[in-house]
Design a protein around this motif. Structure first.
Motif, short mmCIF file in Angstrom:
data_model
loop_
_atom_site.label_atom_id
_atom_site.label_comp_id
_atom_site.label_asym_id
_atom_site.label_seq_id
_atom_site.Cartn_x
_atom_site.Cartn_y
_atom_site.Cartn_z
N TRP A 1 7.12 34.74 57.68
CA TRP A 1 7.12 33.69 56.68
C TRP A 1 7.11 34.54 55.37
O TRP A 1 6.00 34.91 54.81
CB TRP A 1 6.15 32.93 56.74
N TRP B 1 2.59 25.92 59.98
CA TRP B 1 1.72 25.83 58.80
C TRP B 1 0.58 24.80 59.50
O TRP B 1 0.47 24.26 60.43
CB TRP B 1 2.67 25.00 57.74
N THR C 1 8.84 23.85 53.65
CA THR C 1 8.42 24.52 55.00
C THR C 1 9.24 23.75 56.12
O THR C 1 9.71 24.74 57.17
CB THR C 1 6.88 24.32 55.27
#
Length: 250
Positions: free
Chosen positions: A144, A187, A199
């Protein structure tokens, strides 16, 4: 505090000699009904049983057609005892022994999430013995950049495998498993709609890129991590109708 159930709670605290849990099941049911009213076609919601596996709670989810996500043999047994059918169960979790996988096959669990080479190998072998072809999702842990995943910051973790790792595995050799899609948990507890949309979008784009490269026909994208809960007094809950619109666009 003027609502009847709060008044009942106050009376209970005055008469009980020991600590206890109080569940507002009417509020839970109303909230889930609201979510059902705003869910878009093609999207299914799942409740992670590990959050609270109490039968009274599970039955409310069952009656409103939510799926149940399990992560252990104990949770499987509890969910089945609560009257939830196999087609409403999804199995996630990194610690799936062969004995546990046998239990999932025995009970015809709808979808099994594969988190490692060993799980994939074991399920493929067991499915051959059981003469069944279960549906499965590959769990992908994405690195990420520019932000932090809920698991391990920017690094790949033991929960699932990175795209490059899965590409080293002969996925086409899993002839006794129907790989129907991909699962990602990137997440946690996001309460900002724009951040949530970003996201989810990044996750979906990366998963579809992986699927195309590895010739996986995607029927299911499982976005783990759940919808944020306001734990602090100054935080506001996300309205699910807004979440549903984002999901529909994705």
């Amino acid at each position: 505090l003027n609502k009847p159930y709060y008044q009942n709670l106050i009376r209970m605290t005055e008469t009980q000699d020991s600590p206890f849990f109080f569940y507002d099941l009417d509020h839970l049911q109303n909230h889930l009904q609201y979510m059902n009213e705003h869910i878009e076609s093609g999207i299914k919601l799942w409740y992670a049983c590990k959050a609270n596996p109490m039968s009274a709670i599970l039955k409310i989810f069952r009656n409103l057609n939510f799926g149940i996500d399990i992560a252990s043999k104990g949770e499987l047994d509890q969910v089945l005892r609560s009257g939830i059918k196999a087609d409403g169960i999804l199995s996630t979790g990194p610690a799936k022994s062969k004995t546990y996988l046998k239990s999932l096959l025995d009970n015809n669990v709808r979808i099994i999430v594969l988190e490692s080479f060993q799980q994939a190998f074991d399920l493929n072998e067991l499915s051959k013995d059981f003469k069944k072809k279960p549906k499965a999702l590959l769990r992908i842990q994405l690195s990420w950049e520019g932000g932090k995943s809920i698991l391990g910051g920017e690094n790949i973790t033991p929960f699932g495998l990175g795209p490059c790792d899965w590409e080293r595995y002969p996925i086409k050799s899993l002839t006794n498993i129907d790989i129907v899609g991909l699962h990602a948990f990137q997440w946690g507890n996001i309460l900002n709609l724009k951040e949530l949309e970003y996201t989810w979008n990044e996750t979906c784009q990366n998963l579809l890129k992986f699927a195309k490269k590895n010739e996986i026909q995607v029927e299911v994208l499982d976005l783990g991590g759940g919808i944020g809960i306001p734990y602090e007094k100054d935080q506001e809950a996300i309205d699910f109708s807004d979440v549903s619109k984002i999901l529909f666009q994705l």
